[in-house]
Motif scaffolding. Structure first.
Motif, short mmCIF file in Angstrom:
data_model
loop_
_atom_site.label_atom_id
_atom_site.label_comp_id
_atom_site.label_asym_id
_atom_site.label_seq_id
_atom_site.Cartn_x
_atom_site.Cartn_y
_atom_site.Cartn_z
N HIS A 199 76.43 33.57 31.10
CA HIS A 199 76.72 32.55 30.10
C HIS A 199 76.23 31.15 30.44
O HIS A 199 76.21 30.28 29.56
CB HIS A 199 78.23 32.49 29.84
N VAL A 200 75.87 30.90 31.69
CA VAL A 200 75.51 29.55 32.11
C VAL A 200 74.21 29.59 32.91
O VAL A 200 74.09 30.35 33.87
CB VAL A 200 76.61 28.90 32.96
N GLY A 201 73.25 28.78 32.50
CA GLY A 201 72.04 28.58 33.30
C GLY A 201 72.14 27.25 34.02
O GLY A 201 72.41 26.22 33.39
N ASN A 232 60.62 34.06 40.93
CA ASN A 232 61.86 33.28 40.91
C ASN A 232 62.62 33.51 39.61
O ASN A 232 63.85 33.62 39.62
CB ASN A 232 61.55 31.78 41.08
N VAL A 233 61.91 33.59 38.50
CA VAL A 233 62.57 33.85 37.22
C VAL A 233 63.08 35.29 37.17
O VAL A 233 64.19 35.56 36.69
CB VAL A 233 61.62 33.56 36.05
N CYS A 260 59.92 32.93 29.27
CA CYS A 260 60.62 31.73 29.74
C CYS A 260 59.64 30.73 30.35
O CYS A 260 59.76 29.52 30.13
CB CYS A 260 61.70 32.12 30.75
N LEU A 261 58.68 31.23 31.11
CA LEU A 261 57.65 30.34 31.66
C LEU A 261 56.80 29.74 30.55
O LEU A 261 56.38 28.58 30.64
CB LEU A 261 56.77 31.10 32.65
N ALA A 276 66.70 29.15 34.56
CA ALA A 276 68.00 28.98 33.92
C ALA A 276 68.06 29.66 32.56
O ALA A 276 69.12 30.10 32.11
CB ALA A 276 68.31 27.48 33.78
N LEU A 277 66.92 29.78 31.90
CA LEU A 277 66.85 30.42 30.59
C LEU A 277 66.79 31.95 30.67
O LEU A 277 66.97 32.63 29.65
CB LEU A 277 65.60 29.94 29.83
N ALA A 278 66.53 32.49 31.86
CA ALA A 278 66.15 33.89 32.00
C ALA A 278 67.11 34.86 31.33
O ALA A 278 66.69 35.76 30.60
CB ALA A 278 66.00 34.24 33.48
N ASN A 279 68.41 34.69 31.55
CA ASN A 279 69.40 35.62 31.00
C ASN A 279 69.90 35.21 29.63
O ASN A 279 70.90 35.74 29.14
CB ASN A 279 70.57 35.76 31.98
N ASN A 280 69.19 34.27 29.01
CA ASN A 280 69.50 33.81 27.66
C ASN A 280 70.94 33.32 27.51
O ASN A 280 71.67 33.74 26.60
CB ASN A 280 69.22 34.93 26.63
N PRO A 281 71.38 32.43 28.41
CA PRO A 281 72.77 31.94 28.33
C PRO A 281 72.91 30.94 27.18
O PRO A 281 71.95 30.25 26.82
CB PRO A 281 72.96 31.24 29.68
#
Length: 256
Positions: free
Chosen positions: A102-104, A121-122, A146-147, A176-181
């Protein structure tokens, strides 16, 4: 290519409601010699889809507040309510899993793994956060997406040492966007950058609300704080000014 703004199985959060509510939040450190009040009875709300600033001078409690909002630290009293759920009701392991989904988090000093490429890293964030609800075979494309959002799709094979400071921070945003928070939090995200690059990174963060994200950032710079859509200003652990935040809380209470 765009990043989906809805998490699997969840309805999108309304742009007119409070995503995070803070109620009478305090953080006190007590020792034998003294009691130190870090935060003192804070009440405000963070509207969903907002660019929300936590502003104040050094030592005002900004970073402590950010840690409480993300469940990294626990309050002495009061509550943090995220999408209707109180964070302190979760155990430490459950909080860690919740945070990954839930949080990036975007750090001032990037915190990239130096031996991994930008893409790796992503991908590591996807591994640790459960993949944002996607099957593993789609993780690489999500990481590349995301990149792409941060303008670095063609830099995926580069190590952090082969990137400028601004590019490293962009990779940190992609991670921070990777998991779509639904929420991204950033502690002085431009503090380690020159003024021109800082402006570019801040503009990138501001654009993320167009993807349906809520962006919460800590800054000691009044100019950066003034560009928020809502904010609180702290001094000595207390709120001395706020805009846009209390209105969201009042609106939310009126519906309960």
């Amino acid at each position: 290519m765009t990043l989906d703004t809805e998490r699997p199985g969840k309805a999108p959060v309304s742009s007119v409601t409070a995503l995070i509510q803070v109620e009478h939040l305090s953080r006190v450190i007590t020792s034998r010699a003294q009691k130190t009040v870090i935060l003192d009875d804070l009440t405000f709300a963070i509207p969903s889809g907002s660019l929300f600033a936590i502003n104040g001078p050094s030592g005002s409690g900004k970073s402590t507040l950010l840690n409480l909002l993300t469940g990294i630290d626990r309050p002495t009293s009061g509550r943090v309510i995220f999408s209707g759920e109180e964070l302190r009701a979760r155990g430490e392991d459950a909080l860690a899993r919740w945070r990954g989904q839930h949080v990036g988090i975007i750090f001032q000093f990037f915190q990239l793994i130096p031996t991994l490429t930008a893409l790796e890293n992503v991908l590591l964030a996807l591994e640790l956060g459960g993949g944002g609800g996607l099957p593993r075979k789609q993780w690489r494309e999500r990481a590349l997406t995301c990149l792409e959002i941060v303008g670095l799709r063609d830099y995926g094979r580069r190590l952090p040492s082969e990137l400028s400071g601004g590019q490293q921070q962009r990779v940190a945003v992609a991670r921070a966007l990777a998991n779509n928070p639904p929420v991204l939090v950033a502690d002085e995200p431009t503090g380690n950058l020159d003024s021109r690059t800082a402006q570019q990174v801040f503009e990138l963060l501001a654009e993320l609300i167009n993807l349906g994200k809520t962006v919460v950032y800590v800054t000691h710079d009044p100019q950066l704080a003034s560009r928020s859509t809502a904010h609180v200003t702290l001094l000595d652990g207390q709120i001395v000014e706020q805009s846009g935040a209390q209105a969201a809380l009042t609106s939310q209470e009126g519906r309960s």
